[in-house]
Design a protein around this motif. Structure first.
Motif, PDB file in Angstrom:
ATOM      1  N   ILE A 269     -15.184  20.062  -1.545  1.00 59.71           N
ATOM      2  CA  ILE A 269     -14.411  21.040  -0.772  1.00 59.71           C
ATOM      3  C   ILE A 269     -13.025  21.215  -1.385  1.00 59.71           C
ATOM      4  O   ILE A 269     -12.519  22.327  -1.521  1.00 59.71           O
ATOM      5  N   GLY A 270     -12.407  20.090  -1.769  1.00 59.45           N
ATOM      6  CA  GLY A 270     -11.071  20.137  -2.346  1.00 59.45           C
ATOM      7  C   GLY A 270     -11.026  20.922  -3.646  1.00 59.45           C
ATOM      8  O   GLY A 270     -10.092  21.699  -3.881  1.00 59.45           O
ATOM      9  N   LYS A 271     -12.031  20.750  -4.488  1.00 56.82           N
ATOM     10  CA  LYS A 271     -12.067  21.469  -5.771  1.00 56.82           C
ATOM     11  C   LYS A 271     -12.245  22.973  -5.575  1.00 56.82           C
ATOM     12  O   LYS A 271     -11.814  23.764  -6.407  1.00 56.82           O
ATOM     13  N   ALA A 272     -12.896  23.345  -4.464  1.00 55.22           N
ATOM     14  CA  ALA A 272     -13.149  24.764  -4.216  1.00 55.22           C
ATOM     15  C   ALA A 272     -11.946  25.468  -3.589  1.00 55.22           C
ATOM     16  O   ALA A 272     -11.899  26.702  -3.534  1.00 55.22           O
ATOM     17  N   LEU A 273     -10.968  24.687  -3.134  1.00 54.32           N
ATOM     18  CA  LEU A 273      -9.811  25.259  -2.453  1.00 54.32           C
ATOM     19  C   LEU A 273      -8.723  25.620  -3.453  1.00 54.32           C
ATOM     20  O   LEU A 273      -8.574  24.982  -4.492  1.00 54.32           O
ATOM     21  N   ASP A 274      -7.958  26.660  -3.136  1.00 52.17           N
ATOM     22  CA  ASP A 274      -6.834  27.077  -3.981  1.00 52.17           C
ATOM     23  C   ASP A 274      -5.851  25.922  -4.138  1.00 52.17           C
ATOM     24  O   ASP A 274      -5.547  25.194  -3.182  1.00 52.17           O
ATOM     25  N   GLY A 275      -5.339  25.730  -5.363  1.00 48.54           N
ATOM     26  CA  GLY A 275      -4.478  24.589  -5.656  1.00 48.54           C
ATOM     27  C   GLY A 275      -3.228  24.535  -4.799  1.00 48.54           C
ATOM     28  O   GLY A 275      -2.837  23.468  -4.311  1.00 48.54           O
ATOM     29  N   GLU A 276      -2.558  25.674  -4.572  1.00 49.71           N
ATOM     30  CA  GLU A 276      -1.336  25.694  -3.766  1.00 49.71           C
ATOM     31  C   GLU A 276      -1.633  25.364  -2.312  1.00 49.71           C
ATOM     32  O   GLU A 276      -0.865  24.654  -1.651  1.00 49.71           O
ATOM     33  N   ARG A 277      -2.727  25.878  -1.785  1.00 44.99           N
ATOM     34  CA  ARG A 277      -3.127  25.569  -0.412  1.00 44.99           C
ATOM     35  C   ARG A 277      -3.449  24.080  -0.285  1.00 44.99           C
ATOM     36  O   ARG A 277      -3.120  23.448   0.727  1.00 44.99           O
TER      37      ARG A 277
ATOM     38  N   GLY B 145       0.832  -1.195   0.000  1.00 47.73           N
ATOM     39  CA  GLY B 145       0.000   0.000   0.000  1.00 47.73           C
ATOM     40  C   GLY B 145       0.863   1.241   0.000  1.00 47.73           C
ATOM     41  O   GLY B 145       2.084   1.173   0.056  1.00 47.73           O
ATOM     42  N   GLY B 146       0.211   2.385  -0.043  1.00 51.37           N
ATOM     43  CA  GLY B 146       0.940   3.634   0.051  1.00 51.37           C
ATOM     44  C   GLY B 146       1.384   4.225  -1.267  1.00 51.37           C
ATOM     45  O   GLY B 146       1.778   5.393  -1.319  1.00 51.37           O
ATOM     46  N   GLY B 147       1.341   3.435  -2.340  1.00 44.31           N
ATOM     47  CA  GLY B 147       1.790   3.964  -3.619  1.00 44.31           C
ATOM     48  C   GLY B 147       0.949   5.114  -4.101  1.00 44.31           C
ATOM     49  O   GLY B 147       1.459   6.054  -4.718  1.00 44.31           O
ATOM     50  N   SER B 148      -0.346   5.082  -3.790  1.00 44.91           N
ATOM     51  CA  SER B 148      -1.242   6.120  -4.298  1.00 44.91           C
ATOM     52  C   SER B 148      -0.931   7.490  -3.721  1.00 44.91           C
ATOM     53  O   SER B 148      -1.176   8.510  -4.371  1.00 44.91           O
ATOM     54  N   ILE B 149      -0.381   7.540  -2.502  1.00 48.56           N
ATOM     55  CA  ILE B 149      -0.114   8.846  -1.905  1.00 48.56           C
ATOM     56  C   ILE B 149       1.049   9.542  -2.597  1.00 48.56           C
ATOM     57  O   ILE B 149       1.241  10.742  -2.461  1.00 48.56           O
ATOM     58  N   LEU B 150       1.845   8.769  -3.373  1.00 48.35           N
ATOM     59  CA  LEU B 150       2.935   9.362  -4.134  1.00 48.35           C
ATOM     60  C   LEU B 150       2.481   9.856  -5.507  1.00 48.35           C
ATOM     61  O   LEU B 150       3.218  10.581  -6.177  1.00 48.35           O
ATOM     62  N   ALA B 151       1.275   9.455  -5.923  1.00 50.17           N
ATOM     63  CA  ALA B 151       0.829   9.759  -7.288  1.00 50.17           C
ATOM     64  C   ALA B 151       0.723  11.259  -7.545  1.00 50.17           C
ATOM     65  O   ALA B 151       1.193  11.750  -8.578  1.00 50.17           O
ATOM     66  N   VAL B 152       0.122  12.000  -6.626  1.00 54.88           N
ATOM     67  CA  VAL B 152      -0.066  13.441  -6.838  1.00 54.88           C
ATOM     68  C   VAL B 152       1.261  14.186  -6.904  1.00 54.88           C
ATOM     69  O   VAL B 152       1.503  14.942  -7.858  1.00 54.88           O
ATOM     70  N   PRO B 153       2.176  14.005  -5.923  1.00 51.36           N
ATOM     71  CA  PRO B 153       3.460  14.706  -6.047  1.00 51.36           C
ATOM     72  C   PRO B 153       4.260  14.295  -7.278  1.00 51.36           C
ATOM     73  O   PRO B 153       4.943  15.121  -7.883  1.00 51.36           O
ATOM     74  N   LEU B 154       4.181  13.033  -7.686  1.00 54.55           N
ATOM     75  CA  LEU B 154       4.878  12.596  -8.892  1.00 54.55           C
ATOM     76  C   LEU B 154       4.316  13.298 -10.126  1.00 54.55           C
ATOM     77  O   LEU B 154       5.073  13.754 -10.995  1.00 54.55           O
ATOM     78  N   LEU B 155       2.999  13.393 -10.205  1.00 53.58           N
ATOM     79  CA  LEU B 155       2.372  14.046 -11.359  1.00 53.58           C
ATOM     80  C   LEU B 155       2.701  15.531 -11.401  1.00 53.58           C
ATOM     81  O   LEU B 155       2.944  16.097 -12.474  1.00 53.58           O
ATOM     82  N   VAL B 156       2.718  16.180 -10.246  1.00 59.37           N
ATOM     83  CA  VAL B 156       2.951  17.631 -10.210  1.00 59.37           C
ATOM     84  C   VAL B 156       4.417  17.967 -10.415  1.00 59.37           C
ATOM     85  O   VAL B 156       4.771  18.811 -11.253  1.00 59.37           O
ATOM     86  N   TYR B 157       5.306  17.287  -9.675  1.00 64.68           N
ATOM     87  CA  TYR B 157       6.712  17.698  -9.651  1.00 64.68           C
ATOM     88  C   TYR B 157       7.605  16.938 -10.620  1.00 64.68           C
ATOM     89  O   TYR B 157       8.681  17.423 -10.972  1.00 64.68           O
ATOM     90  N   LEU B 158       7.197  15.755 -11.051  1.00 64.46           N
ATOM     91  CA  LEU B 158       8.022  14.988 -11.992  1.00 64.46           C
ATOM     92  C   LEU B 158       7.463  15.057 -13.409  1.00 64.46           C
ATOM     93  O   LEU B 158       8.168  15.449 -14.351  1.00 64.46           O
TER      94      LEU B 158
ATOM     95  N   GLY C 263       5.001  16.998 -14.480  1.00 64.57           N
ATOM     96  CA  GLY C 263       4.782  18.386 -14.885  1.00 64.57           C
ATOM     97  C   GLY C 263       3.335  18.743 -15.138  1.00 64.57           C
ATOM     98  O   GLY C 263       3.047  19.654 -15.912  1.00 64.57           O
ATOM     99  N   VAL C 264       2.397  18.048 -14.483  1.00 66.01           N
ATOM    100  CA  VAL C 264       0.985  18.413 -14.592  1.00 66.01           C
ATOM    101  C   VAL C 264       0.803  19.763 -13.900  1.00 66.01           C
ATOM    102  O   VAL C 264       1.094  19.911 -12.710  1.00 66.01           O
ATOM    103  N   GLY C 265       0.328  20.763 -14.628  1.00 71.36           N
ATOM    104  CA  GLY C 265       0.299  22.126 -14.126  1.00 71.36           C
ATOM    105  C   GLY C 265      -0.723  22.381 -13.036  1.00 71.36           C
ATOM    106  O   GLY C 265      -0.492  23.171 -12.130  1.00 71.36           O
ATOM    107  N   SER C 266      -1.860  21.713 -13.089  1.00 69.91           N
ATOM    108  CA  SER C 266      -2.935  21.966 -12.138  1.00 69.91           C
ATOM    109  C   SER C 266      -2.951  20.902 -11.041  1.00 69.91           C
ATOM    110  O   SER C 266      -3.071  19.709 -11.339  1.00 69.91           O
ATOM    111  N   PRO C 267      -2.854  21.307  -9.764  1.00 65.03           N
ATOM    112  CA  PRO C 267      -2.976  20.333  -8.680  1.00 65.03           C
ATOM    113  C   PRO C 267      -4.304  19.586  -8.720  1.00 65.03           C
ATOM    114  O   PRO C 267      -4.369  18.399  -8.399  1.00 65.03           O
TER     115      PRO C 267
END
Length: 259
Positions: free
Chosen positions: A94-102, A25-38, A40-44
């Motif tokens: 709630i997540g969609k309504a929040l600022d991406g950086e926050r 388990g735990g692989g999914s929690i790495l998916a978002v940072p990998l997509l954003v920082y590796l 290069g997906v622009g939108s969180p």
């Protein structure tokens, strides 16, 4: 999508799959940072929606194997998942309504919390024969429903499968053994992931080709991770602790960057 992004997306899926194969388990929690920082997906938000699709597909595939071995407590899973789906639907809005950086900063803090929870010693008293029946419902329902709702809120808000939240939640609510909690959690991960993915997809926050690449890379990585995990089985505790530290370090980086 460039060739470089395609290769990085496949590699990211492979990393997620290897982690799943090694520590369960735990692989999914790495998916978002990998997509954003590796990758290069622009939108969180797009990263979260895309990751949710991949998590759902991978969890469903894994569920089949666990169900065949009889390691799923279906009634407990149904109650936990139902409460979780309600929470995930609310959390996603709630997540969609929040600022991406926050949102990324809060995601980093969650990763630190998950890493710390992985370092804690697991509960030793177990009830392998626990079942949700008319006789046990009065004791189990008041624990399954609120924990499921809370986990669902977090999973929907952050677009994660929530396996590392669901497994300890199921154990806390029912005292089922870890092997059953892992199998049962996949029912919940699939339901929560589908809820979150649907919510984000309806808002146009899913990159479908990217999600397919993550799933493909994850399948290949999982096979390699499982084979490697068999060889390193005697060091599973060390692997889990090492992964927990990596999760906390990545979470700290994301939290500081988003602050």
């Amino acid at each position: 999508m460039t060739l470089g992004q395609i290769l990085l997306a496949l590699a990211s899926g492979g990393v997620i799959g290897v982690v799943l194969g090694l520590v369960g388990g735990g692989g999914s929690i790495l998916a978002v940072p990998l997509l954003v920082y590796l990758v290069g997906v622009g939108s969180p938000h797009a990263a979260i929606g895309t990751a949710a699709v991949a998590v759902t597909a991978n969890a469903l595939a894994s569920l089949v194997g666990h169900a065949r071995t009889g390691k799923v407590k279906w009634r407990c899973a149904a109650v936990f998942a139902t409460a979780g789906v309600i929470g995930a639907a609310i959390g996603a809005e709630i997540g969609k309504a929040l600022d991406g950086e926050r949102l990324l900063m809060l995601f980093g803090l969650l990763m630190i919390g998950v890493g710390l929870s992985m370092l804690r010693k697991r509960r030793k008293s177990e009830a392998p024969d626990i079942r949700l029946t008319r006789e046990t419902a009065s004791a189990l329902m008041p624990r399954l429903v609120p924990i499921g709702l809370g986990v669902g809120l977090a999973a929907g808000f952050f677009g994660i499968g929530g396996g590392f939240l669901i497994v300890p939640g199921l154990i806390a609510a029912t005292a089922m053994p870890l092997s059953f909690a892992v199998g049962t959690s996949l029912v919940v991960v699939t339901a929560l992931g589908l809820t979150t993915a649907t919510s984000y997809a309806l808002s146009g926050y899913v990159d479908w080709p990217m999600a397919a690449l993550l799933v493909l890379g994850g399948i290949v990585g999982a096979f390699g991770g499982i084979r490697l995990g068999v060889r390193l089985a005697v060091r599973k505790g060390l692997l889990e602790r090492s992964f927990a530290i990596i999760v906390m370090l990545v979470g700290g980086y994301i939290a500081l960057k988003g602050a």
